[in-house]
Design a protein around this motif. Sequence first.
Motif, PDB file in Angstrom:
ATOM      1  N   ASP A  49      36.973  36.513  23.576  1.00  0.00           N
ATOM      2  CA  ASP A  49      36.842  35.700  22.876  1.00  0.00           C
ATOM      3  C   ASP A  49      36.015  36.135  21.497  1.00  0.00           C
ATOM      4  OD1 ASP A  49      37.596  34.171  25.009  1.00  0.00           O
ATOM      5  OD2 ASP A  49      36.591  32.390  24.750  1.00  0.00           O
ATOM      6  N   LEU A  50      36.362  35.364  20.390  1.00  0.00           N
ATOM      7  CA  LEU A  50      35.904  35.549  19.015  1.00  0.00           C
ATOM      8  C   LEU A  50      34.249  35.567  19.073  1.00  0.00           C
ATOM      9  CD1 LEU A  50      37.880  33.078  16.974  1.00  0.00           C
ATOM     10  CD2 LEU A  50      38.297  35.593  17.096  1.00  0.00           C
ATOM     11  N   MET A  51      33.905  36.451  18.178  1.00  0.00           N
ATOM     12  CA  MET A  51      32.552  36.768  17.995  1.00  0.00           C
ATOM     13  C   MET A  51      31.799  35.599  17.493  1.00  0.00           C
ATOM     14  SD  MET A  51      31.803  39.571  19.642  1.00  0.00           S
ATOM     15  CE  MET A  51      33.091  39.280  20.845  1.00  0.00           C
ATOM     16  N   ARG A  52      32.508  34.484  17.041  1.00  0.00           N
ATOM     17  CA  ARG A  52      31.797  33.428  16.201  1.00  0.00           C
ATOM     18  C   ARG A  52      30.973  32.410  17.478  1.00  0.00           C
ATOM     19  NH1 ARG A  52      36.496  29.251  14.097  1.00  0.00           N
ATOM     20  NH2 ARG A  52      34.468  28.379  13.700  1.00  0.00           N
ATOM     21  N   PHE A  53      31.422  32.916  18.754  1.00  0.00           N
ATOM     22  CA  PHE A  53      30.872  32.251  19.793  1.00  0.00           C
ATOM     23  C   PHE A  53      29.648  32.748  20.666  1.00  0.00           C
ATOM     24  CE2 PHE A  53      35.376  30.682  19.444  1.00  0.00           C
ATOM     25  CZ  PHE A  53      35.192  29.193  19.182  1.00  0.00           C
ATOM     26  N   ASP A  54      28.756  32.171  21.033  1.00  0.00           N
ATOM     27  CA  ASP A  54      27.674  32.757  21.567  1.00  0.00           C
ATOM     28  C   ASP A  54      28.268  33.199  22.936  1.00  0.00           C
ATOM     29  OD1 ASP A  54      25.135  33.688  21.843  1.00  0.00           O
ATOM     30  OD2 ASP A  54      24.275  31.711  21.514  1.00  0.00           O
ATOM     31  N   ASP A  55      27.085  33.971  23.687  1.00  0.00           N
ATOM     32  CA  ASP A  55      27.288  34.528  24.921  1.00  0.00           C
ATOM     33  C   ASP A  55      27.213  33.312  26.008  1.00  0.00           C
ATOM     34  OD1 ASP A  55      27.363  35.978  27.229  1.00  0.00           O
ATOM     35  OD2 ASP A  55      25.383  36.952  26.903  1.00  0.00           O
ATOM     36  N   GLY A  56      27.752  33.498  27.139  1.00  0.00           N
ATOM     37  CA  GLY A  56      27.926  32.356  27.853  1.00  0.00           C
ATOM     38  C   GLY A  56      29.170  31.351  27.878  1.00  0.00           C
ATOM     39  N   ILE A  57      30.269  31.683  28.511  1.00  0.00           N
ATOM     40  CA  ILE A  57      31.678  30.729  28.710  1.00  0.00           C
ATOM     41  C   ILE A  57      31.682  30.360  29.981  1.00  0.00           C
ATOM     42  CG2 ILE A  57      33.837  30.992  28.200  1.00  0.00           C
ATOM     43  CD1 ILE A  57      33.389  33.354  26.094  1.00  0.00           C
ATOM     44  N   ALA A  58      32.320  29.184  30.104  1.00  0.00           N
ATOM     45  CA  ALA A  58      32.701  28.437  31.275  1.00  0.00           C
ATOM     46  C   ALA A  58      34.084  27.911  31.187  1.00  0.00           C
ATOM     47  CB  ALA A  58      31.742  27.341  31.680  1.00  0.00           C
ATOM     48  N   ILE A  59      34.907  28.381  32.249  1.00  0.00           N
ATOM     49  CA  ILE A  59      36.119  27.809  32.345  1.00  0.00           C
ATOM     50  C   ILE A  59      36.395  27.222  33.732  1.00  0.00           C
ATOM     51  CG2 ILE A  59      38.539  28.371  32.399  1.00  0.00           C
ATOM     52  CD1 ILE A  59      37.688  31.079  30.833  1.00  0.00           C
ATOM     53  N   VAL A  60      37.186  25.910  33.575  1.00  0.00           N
ATOM     54  CA  VAL A  60      37.461  24.981  34.710  1.00  0.00           C
ATOM     55  C   VAL A  60      39.007  25.273  34.786  1.00  0.00           C
ATOM     56  CG1 VAL A  60      37.239  22.852  35.570  1.00  0.00           C
ATOM     57  CG2 VAL A  60      35.183  23.595  34.474  1.00  0.00           C
ATOM     58  N   SER A  61      39.414  25.312  35.868  1.00  0.00           N
ATOM     59  CA  SER A  61      40.895  25.351  36.044  1.00  0.00           C
ATOM     60  C   SER A  61      41.338  24.004  36.986  1.00  0.00           C
ATOM     61  CB  SER A  61      41.262  26.522  36.934  1.00  0.00           C
ATOM     62  OG  SER A  61      41.062  27.823  36.221  1.00  0.00           O
ATOM     63  N   LEU A  62      42.539  23.366  36.580  1.00  0.00           N
ATOM     64  CA  LEU A  62      42.742  22.317  37.343  1.00  0.00           C
ATOM     65  C   LEU A  62      44.596  22.360  37.370  1.00  0.00           C
ATOM     66  CD1 LEU A  62      41.249  19.893  34.764  1.00  0.00           C
ATOM     67  CD2 LEU A  62      40.542  20.238  37.103  1.00  0.00           C
ATOM     68  N   GLU A  63      45.044  21.821  38.435  1.00  0.00           N
ATOM     69  CA  GLU A  63      46.682  21.434  38.551  1.00  0.00           C
ATOM     70  C   GLU A  63      47.001  22.808  39.425  1.00  0.00           C
ATOM     71  OE1 GLU A  63      48.492  18.240  36.115  1.00  0.00           O
ATOM     72  OE2 GLU A  63      47.569  19.570  34.750  1.00  0.00           O
ATOM     73  N   SER A  64      47.387  23.728  38.712  1.00  0.00           N
ATOM     74  CA  SER A  64      48.025  24.776  39.360  1.00  0.00           C
ATOM     75  C   SER A  64      47.156  26.062  39.310  1.00  0.00           C
ATOM     76  CB  SER A  64      49.282  25.522  38.590  1.00  0.00           C
ATOM     77  OG  SER A  64      50.022  26.334  39.052  1.00  0.00           O
ATOM     78  N   ALA A  65      46.989  26.666  40.552  1.00  0.00           N
ATOM     79  CA  ALA A  65      46.591  27.963  40.827  1.00  0.00           C
ATOM     80  C   ALA A  65      46.838  29.131  40.032  1.00  0.00           C
ATOM     81  CB  ALA A  65      46.606  28.326  42.340  1.00  0.00           C
ATOM     82  N   CYS A  66      46.415  29.953  39.621  1.00  0.00           N
ATOM     83  CA  CYS A  66      46.698  31.465  38.985  1.00  0.00           C
ATOM     84  C   CYS A  66      45.801  32.358  39.004  1.00  0.00           C
ATOM     85  CB  CYS A  66      46.945  30.941  37.512  1.00  0.00           C
ATOM     86  SG  CYS A  66      45.296  30.704  36.613  1.00  0.00           S
ATOM     87  N   VAL A  67      46.059  33.542  38.846  1.00  0.00           N
ATOM     88  CA  VAL A  67      45.522  34.871  38.587  1.00  0.00           C
ATOM     89  C   VAL A  67      44.870  35.401  37.376  1.00  0.00           C
ATOM     90  CG1 VAL A  67      45.060  37.213  39.367  1.00  0.00           C
ATOM     91  CG2 VAL A  67      46.422  35.600  41.105  1.00  0.00           C
ATOM     92  N   MET A  68      43.629  35.267  37.264  1.00  0.00           N
ATOM     93  CA  MET A  68      43.312  35.888  35.604  1.00  0.00           C
ATOM     94  C   MET A  68      42.935  37.114  35.750  1.00  0.00           C
ATOM     95  SD  MET A  68      40.150  34.494  33.254  1.00  0.00           S
ATOM     96  CE  MET A  68      41.063  32.813  32.666  1.00  0.00           C
ATOM     97  N   SER A  69      43.436  38.155  35.073  1.00  0.00           N
ATOM     98  CA  SER A  69      43.013  39.505  35.143  1.00  0.00           C
ATOM     99  C   SER A  69      42.099  39.967  34.143  1.00  0.00           C
ATOM    100  CB  SER A  69      44.402  40.297  35.004  1.00  0.00           C
ATOM    101  OG  SER A  69      45.336  39.728  35.948  1.00  0.00           O
ATOM    102  N   PHE A  70      41.225  40.988  34.499  1.00  0.00           N
ATOM    103  CA  PHE A  70      40.255  41.447  33.634  1.00  0.00           C
ATOM    104  C   PHE A  70      40.365  42.525  33.585  1.00  0.00           C
ATOM    105  CE2 PHE A  70      38.269  37.273  34.910  1.00  0.00           C
ATOM    106  CZ  PHE A  70      37.519  37.035  33.809  1.00  0.00           C
ATOM    107  N   SER A  71      40.369  43.274  32.109  1.00  0.00           N
ATOM    108  CA  SER A  71      40.459  44.665  31.784  1.00  0.00           C
ATOM    109  C   SER A  71      39.426  45.175  30.897  1.00  0.00           C
ATOM    110  CB  SER A  71      42.030  44.933  31.596  1.00  0.00           C
ATOM    111  OG  SER A  71      42.475  44.302  30.197  1.00  0.00           O
ATOM    112  N   PRO A  72      39.186  46.452  30.935  1.00  0.00           N
ATOM    113  CA  PRO A  72      38.085  46.840  30.060  1.00  0.00           C
ATOM    114  C   PRO A  72      38.717  46.706  28.397  1.00  0.00           C
ATOM    115  CG  PRO A  72      38.262  48.292  31.715  1.00  0.00           C
ATOM    116  CD  PRO A  72      39.470  47.501  31.809  1.00  0.00           C
ATOM    117  N   GLU A  73      37.517  46.162  27.608  1.00  0.00           N
ATOM    118  CA  GLU A  73      37.914  46.187  26.392  1.00  0.00           C
ATOM    119  C   GLU A  73      38.320  47.412  25.393  1.00  0.00           C
ATOM    120  OE1 GLU A  73      37.419  45.410  22.100  1.00  0.00           O
ATOM    121  OE2 GLU A  73      35.998  46.662  23.403  1.00  0.00           O
ATOM    122  N   CYS A  74      37.666  48.343  25.953  1.00  0.00           N
ATOM    123  CA  CYS A  74      38.038  49.813  25.368  1.00  0.00           C
ATOM    124  C   CYS A  74      37.762  50.987  26.383  1.00  0.00           C
ATOM    125  CB  CYS A  74      36.927  50.216  24.015  1.00  0.00           C
ATOM    126  SG  CYS A  74      35.276  50.270  24.659  1.00  0.00           S
ATOM    127  N   ALA A  75      38.485  52.130  26.025  1.00  0.00           N
ATOM    128  CA  ALA A  75      38.290  53.085  26.783  1.00  0.00           C
ATOM    129  C   ALA A  75      36.910  53.450  27.399  1.00  0.00           C
ATOM    130  CB  ALA A  75      38.934  54.457  26.503  1.00  0.00           C
TER     131      ALA A  75
END
Length: 282
Positions: free
Chosen positions: A182-208
């Motif tokens: 997420d853009l650096m204009r936003f502060d630390d601490g983000i919340a995401i609520v999921s509705l309707e369909s299940a999904c898999v969210m994948s996390f990967s390192p931002e840099c090597a």
Amino acid sequence: MQDTTVRCDAVTMAAAEPAAASYDDELRRREALREAFGDSSESDSDAPREAASSPLVGGAGRERWRWEAVPGVRGLWLCADFLPSDDQLRLLAAIQREGWFSDASNQAMRFGDLPPWAVELSALVRECICIGDVDVGISPGWTKEDEDACPLPSDLLWREPLFDQLIANRYKPGEGICAHVDLMRFDDGIAIVSLESACVMSFSPECAAHDTQNTQKHGEGESTNVPVYLNPGSLVVLSGDARYHWKHEINRKPGAQLWNGRELEQHRRTSVTLRKLKASPN
């Protein structure tokens, strides 16, 4: 390290006593919003009338609030049972009444003064963090201090407002989001609520460089992404490393949504992301 389940409320309240009064005020404001929310149910929306006239939160489900620290990604927490089915329907009805989505638009952003239902949702996120059970589990590299951790550090949890920006998205089957931080204009601490369909969210390192420190290796030069299953009604919170150093994505192309060896059946998915804008340097 042994699995550790603790309650976050005592630790958080001790660290944030000066903000306790503001939290009580927040709860009173939320009750007032519930009354206003019910009184403003007249709408031309096609949502069911009983859903439109109900408060966002029915009061059920709090005893099922349980936070899990996602192994391998510091600062990533999941509450799978954040909203029970009835509250999910109420939230969907509130979003529907906004009239944001059409064939040409599947995303809406709001800044500053959020809709009453989003203010109430933000207060519920805070309450869930304060009183939900916390399961640290087993995560390589975690210390004793991590065992006392909460899904959000107290300085973020007790800021006012907790969130002042939202994104509502509606995805058709096959639609997802590309890997991003997420853009650096936003502060630390983000919340995401999921509705309707299940999904898999994948996390990967931002840099090597971060990859070398934070992912488990399966072979020379090979690293693994961290998949997280987001069921309808779930809440995921990102802070610290998870917010700044890990990309997240949802690939809903055919064959990409796999969980426990099975491909997930895809339907329409709606999500609400809550964030806080950084203060202007001026």
